[in-house]
Design a protein around this motif. Structure first.
Motif, PDB file in Angstrom:
ATOM      1  N   THR A  58     -31.379 -14.423 -23.643  1.00  0.00           N
ATOM      2  CA  THR A  58     -31.264 -15.627 -22.820  1.00  0.00           C
ATOM      3  C   THR A  58     -32.641 -16.246 -22.661  1.00  0.00           C
ATOM      4  O   THR A  58     -33.656 -15.550 -22.618  1.00  0.00           O
ATOM      5  CB  THR A  58     -30.674 -15.335 -21.423  1.00  0.00           C
ATOM      6  N   ARG A  67     -38.581 -18.589 -19.238  1.00  0.00           N
ATOM      7  CA  ARG A  67     -38.286 -17.160 -19.088  1.00  0.00           C
ATOM      8  C   ARG A  67     -37.339 -16.766 -20.209  1.00  0.00           C
ATOM      9  O   ARG A  67     -36.306 -17.404 -20.416  1.00  0.00           O
ATOM     10  CB  ARG A  67     -37.653 -16.855 -17.739  1.00  0.00           C
ATOM     11  N   GLU A  69     -35.295 -13.363 -21.803  1.00  0.00           N
ATOM     12  CA  GLU A  69     -34.856 -11.987 -21.567  1.00  0.00           C
ATOM     13  C   GLU A  69     -34.091 -11.501 -22.788  1.00  0.00           C
ATOM     14  O   GLU A  69     -33.258 -12.226 -23.332  1.00  0.00           O
ATOM     15  CB  GLU A  69     -33.948 -11.896 -20.344  1.00  0.00           C
ATOM     16  N   ARG A  71     -31.749  -8.318 -23.606  1.00  0.00           N
ATOM     17  CA  ARG A  71     -31.061  -7.163 -23.033  1.00  0.00           C
ATOM     18  C   ARG A  71     -30.417  -6.351 -24.143  1.00  0.00           C
ATOM     19  O   ARG A  71     -29.720  -6.890 -24.994  1.00  0.00           O
ATOM     20  CB  ARG A  71     -29.985  -7.599 -22.056  1.00  0.00           C
ATOM     21  N   TRP A 107     -44.642 -10.452 -17.781  1.00  0.00           N
ATOM     22  CA  TRP A 107     -43.625  -9.767 -18.578  1.00  0.00           C
ATOM     23  C   TRP A 107     -43.263  -8.466 -17.883  1.00  0.00           C
ATOM     24  O   TRP A 107     -43.940  -8.020 -16.956  1.00  0.00           O
ATOM     25  CB  TRP A 107     -44.110  -9.517 -20.003  1.00  0.00           C
ATOM     26  N   ARG A 110     -36.886  -4.043 -17.167  1.00  0.00           N
ATOM     27  CA  ARG A 110     -36.010  -3.639 -16.068  1.00  0.00           C
ATOM     28  C   ARG A 110     -34.905  -2.765 -16.620  1.00  0.00           C
ATOM     29  O   ARG A 110     -34.248  -3.135 -17.607  1.00  0.00           O
ATOM     30  CB  ARG A 110     -35.350  -4.853 -15.415  1.00  0.00           C
ATOM     31  N   ARG A 112     -31.194  -1.373 -16.499  1.00  0.00           N
ATOM     32  CA  ARG A 112     -29.888  -1.890 -16.090  1.00  0.00           C
ATOM     33  C   ARG A 112     -28.927  -0.712 -16.021  1.00  0.00           C
ATOM     34  O   ARG A 112     -29.215   0.354 -16.565  1.00  0.00           O
ATOM     35  CB  ARG A 112     -29.389  -2.917 -17.112  1.00  0.00           C
ATOM     36  N   VAL A 117     -33.578  -4.592 -19.885  1.00  0.00           N
ATOM     37  CA  VAL A 117     -33.967  -5.967 -20.183  1.00  0.00           C
ATOM     38  C   VAL A 117     -35.485  -5.989 -20.332  1.00  0.00           C
ATOM     39  O   VAL A 117     -36.208  -5.521 -19.452  1.00  0.00           O
ATOM     40  CB  VAL A 117     -33.552  -6.939 -19.056  1.00  0.00           C
ATOM     41  N   TRP A 119     -38.439  -8.747 -20.737  1.00  0.00           N
ATOM     42  CA  TRP A 119     -38.557 -10.175 -20.476  1.00  0.00           C
ATOM     43  C   TRP A 119     -40.020 -10.621 -20.517  1.00  0.00           C
ATOM     44  O   TRP A 119     -40.926  -9.803 -20.385  1.00  0.00           O
ATOM     45  CB  TRP A 119     -37.944 -10.538 -19.132  1.00  0.00           C
ATOM     46  N   GLU A 121     -42.453 -14.414 -19.443  1.00  0.00           N
ATOM     47  CA  GLU A 121     -42.510 -15.775 -18.932  1.00  0.00           C
ATOM     48  C   GLU A 121     -43.770 -16.449 -19.438  1.00  0.00           C
ATOM     49  O   GLU A 121     -44.818 -15.805 -19.588  1.00  0.00           O
ATOM     50  CB  GLU A 121     -42.494 -15.796 -17.399  1.00  0.00           C
TER      51      GLU A 121
END
Length: 127
Positions: A58, A67, A69, A71, A107, A110, A112, A117, A119, A121
């Motif tokens: 995404t 941003r 991401e 996953r 960055w 995370r 889940r 994920v 990520w 920015e």
């Protein structure tokens, strides 16, 4: 932008990069858009090569901030990039997260309930 990419389908990497390029066509910060293409390529490649389960990508622009991401569906976390530890010139792996760390404004990773994920920015000016 939202894309699902299949496991081990490395042909999806340029497709995702192209979709991001189209999404950022009117983003004023062209240098940041080029960096975003490089970083999304690295993260999608990592997800496909290291998990073989596919990924969901995404990308959003809000308040002049991009941003992205990626996953995946494997819980194992990648080893963190080590600051100041160069990757040998002939190495074929090991640069992706180091590039993200050095080029992104922010960055992270995370966990889940299923997978993780990764990520990043980038700051920029939205058109």
């Amino acid at each position: 932008m939202r894309r699902r990419v299949g496991g081990a389908d490395l042909a999806a990497v340029p497709e995702v990069r192209h979709a991001l390029r189209e999404m950022l066509e009117h983003w004023r910060e062209r240098d940041s858009a080029e960096v975003a293409e490089l970083l999304i390529s690295e993260l999608v490649t990592n997800a496909l090569v290291h998990t073989e389960t596919g990924a969901v990508v995404t990308a959003t622009v809000a308040d002049s901030r991009l941003r992205v991401e990626v996953r995946d569906f494997v819980a194992a976390l990648p080893p963190p990039p080590l600051p100041g530890r160069p990757v040998p010139d002939d190495a074929t792996h090991g640069r992706g997260l180091a590039l993200v760390r050095s080029l992104a404004d922010d960055w992270g990773i995370r966990s889940r309930p299923v997978g993780k994920v990764v990520w990043f920015e980038l700051n920029g000016a939205a058109a």
